[in-house]
Design a protein around this motif. Sequence first.
Motif, PDB file in Angstrom:
ATOM      1  N   SER A 113       0.861  -1.187   0.000  1.00 59.28           N
ATOM      2  CA  SER A 113       0.000   0.000   0.000  1.00 59.28           C
ATOM      3  C   SER A 113       0.888   1.224   0.000  1.00 59.28           C
ATOM      4  O   SER A 113       2.067   1.163   0.371  1.00 59.28           O
ATOM      5  CB  SER A 113      -0.938   0.007   1.207  1.00 59.28           C
ATOM      6  OG  SER A 113      -0.212   0.170   2.415  1.00 59.28           O
ATOM      7  N   ASP A 211      -6.975   1.269  -5.271  1.00 58.16           N
ATOM      8  CA  ASP A 211      -7.558   0.647  -4.081  1.00 58.16           C
ATOM      9  C   ASP A 211      -6.601   0.625  -2.891  1.00 58.16           C
ATOM     10  O   ASP A 211      -7.041   0.504  -1.744  1.00 58.16           O
ATOM     11  CB  ASP A 211      -8.006  -0.787  -4.380  1.00 58.16           C
ATOM     12  CG  ASP A 211      -9.184  -0.834  -5.329  1.00 58.16           C
ATOM     13  OD1 ASP A 211      -9.973   0.137  -5.352  1.00 58.16           O
ATOM     14  OD2 ASP A 211      -9.305  -1.835  -6.059  1.00 58.16           O
ATOM     15  N   THR A 212      -5.305   0.719  -3.177  1.00 57.89           N
ATOM     16  CA  THR A 212      -4.324   0.607  -2.094  1.00 57.89           C
ATOM     17  C   THR A 212      -3.463   1.866  -1.976  1.00 57.89           C
ATOM     18  O   THR A 212      -2.367   1.820  -1.406  1.00 57.89           O
ATOM     19  CB  THR A 212      -3.417  -0.617  -2.308  1.00 57.89           C
ATOM     20  OG1 THR A 212      -2.745  -0.493  -3.568  1.00 57.89           O
ATOM     21  CG2 THR A 212      -4.222  -1.902  -2.284  1.00 57.89           C
ATOM     22  N   THR A 264      -6.035   3.652  10.422  1.00 59.19           N
ATOM     23  CA  THR A 264      -7.268   3.196   9.761  1.00 59.19           C
ATOM     24  C   THR A 264      -6.960   2.636   8.383  1.00 59.19           C
ATOM     25  O   THR A 264      -7.457   1.560   8.007  1.00 59.19           O
ATOM     26  CB  THR A 264      -8.268   4.366   9.647  1.00 59.19           C
ATOM     27  OG1 THR A 264      -8.587   4.828  10.963  1.00 59.19           O
ATOM     28  CG2 THR A 264      -9.530   3.931   8.943  1.00 59.19           C
ATOM     29  N   PHE A 265      -6.127   3.356   7.621  1.00 66.25           N
ATOM     30  CA  PHE A 265      -5.776   2.894   6.280  1.00 66.25           C
ATOM     31  C   PHE A 265      -5.010   1.569   6.333  1.00 66.25           C
ATOM     32  O   PHE A 265      -5.321   0.619   5.594  1.00 66.25           O
ATOM     33  CB  PHE A 265      -4.938   3.967   5.588  1.00 66.25           C
ATOM     34  CG  PHE A 265      -4.491   3.611   4.185  1.00 66.25           C
ATOM     35  CD1 PHE A 265      -5.391   3.660   3.131  1.00 66.25           C
ATOM     36  CD2 PHE A 265      -3.195   3.222   3.925  1.00 66.25           C
ATOM     37  CE1 PHE A 265      -5.005   3.326   1.837  1.00 66.25           C
ATOM     38  CE2 PHE A 265      -2.774   2.901   2.651  1.00 66.25           C
ATOM     39  CZ  PHE A 265      -3.692   2.952   1.598  1.00 66.25           C
ATOM     40  N   ALA A 267      -5.024  -0.680   8.663  1.00 66.72           N
ATOM     41  CA  ALA A 267      -5.865  -1.772   9.142  1.00 66.72           C
ATOM     42  C   ALA A 267      -6.613  -2.446   7.999  1.00 66.72           C
ATOM     43  O   ALA A 267      -6.900  -3.654   8.036  1.00 66.72           O
ATOM     44  CB  ALA A 267      -6.874  -1.249  10.173  1.00 66.72           C
ATOM     45  N   ASN A 268      -6.883  -1.693   6.950  1.00 63.83           N
ATOM     46  CA  ASN A 268      -7.621  -2.211   5.801  1.00 63.83           C
ATOM     47  C   ASN A 268      -6.732  -2.688   4.664  1.00 63.83           C
ATOM     48  O   ASN A 268      -7.222  -3.361   3.742  1.00 63.83           O
ATOM     49  CB  ASN A 268      -8.576  -1.145   5.270  1.00 63.83           C
ATOM     50  CG  ASN A 268      -9.672  -0.806   6.255  1.00 63.83           C
ATOM     51  OD1 ASN A 268     -10.226  -1.693   6.895  1.00 63.83           O
ATOM     52  ND2 ASN A 268      -9.996   0.473   6.401  1.00 63.83           N
ATOM     53  N   HIS A 269      -5.438  -2.354   4.716  1.00 63.64           N
ATOM     54  CA  HIS A 269      -4.586  -2.637   3.564  1.00 63.64           C
ATOM     55  C   HIS A 269      -3.265  -3.323   3.884  1.00 63.64           C
ATOM     56  O   HIS A 269      -2.644  -3.873   2.987  1.00 63.64           O
ATOM     57  CB  HIS A 269      -4.286  -1.327   2.797  1.00 63.64           C
ATOM     58  CG  HIS A 269      -5.491  -0.670   2.251  1.00 63.64           C
ATOM     59  ND1 HIS A 269      -6.173   0.336   2.923  1.00 63.64           N
ATOM     60  CD2 HIS A 269      -6.191  -0.865   1.099  1.00 63.64           C
ATOM     61  CE1 HIS A 269      -7.209   0.735   2.200  1.00 63.64           C
ATOM     62  NE2 HIS A 269      -7.247   0.018   1.107  1.00 63.64           N
TER      63      HIS A 269
END
Length: 270
Positions: A113, A211-212, A264-265, A267-269
């Motif tokens: 990412s 997306d990343t 936050t970013f 945690a998703n990537h």
Amino acid sequence: MPVAVIDGQALHYLDQGSGPVVLLGSSYLWSLDMWAPQIEALSQQYRVIVPELWGHGDSGPLPSQTHSLDDLARQGLALLDHLDIPRVNLAGLSVGGMWGARLALLAPERVNSLVLMDTYLGAEPEATRQYYFSLFKMIEEAGAIPEPLLDVIAPIFFRPGIDRESALYRNFRESLQTFPRERLLDSIVPLGRAIFSREDILSQLPQLDSDTTLVMCGEQDTPRAPAESEEMADLIGCSVILIPHAGHISSRENPEFVNEALLTFLANHA
């Protein structure tokens, strides 16, 4: 701090924490202290690696074969190879984003990412390029950053109206006085010229994974205006986050907001 010998010079870096790897790329004229709040927050669950730019902090002088931001990207990959790290989550601020994006374009398989902060992947506008080059000439002639220039250079990195008596501002201003003459002439000025004469790679941004990828910018960033971040986010097709109450070094001016956004970013990537 550990060291990696890259292109014949000693690159110092911080390596703290464990877990998925986060590589942080720093701003010109700043040591890794610019990431102190993020290192503390992220290293609780990630392995955080922060290389120091050549001539900055404890890193050695600019290698003779370093002429462009592509060379900085290649050296970033060499550091990952040295550490035997196959993939990273890369967050780069200012020149850290400039070489970070180039690394992601050069070796997309190595970047899980990408966060581009207070940076711009177009060419430097000619007027500001000439202005910065005039500052470099004055520094070269003086063999130091003269006192009057300290109050020209230091404010560039902060939001307008920052308290110039604050520890953040005063410590940075004082750090500019500590660069030895040899380091200024051999590393700081040549690196600055490479940064501000960079090639425009905006046309390559659609190659990045929307997306990343995330773009972030201080709402009051003067050298890298939010409009530039919005332009890049449009080309990439990714989200843009404006950081309130922050100028160029948003990581230090609003660390709580930046930490939350990064966590936050990631945690998703990550």
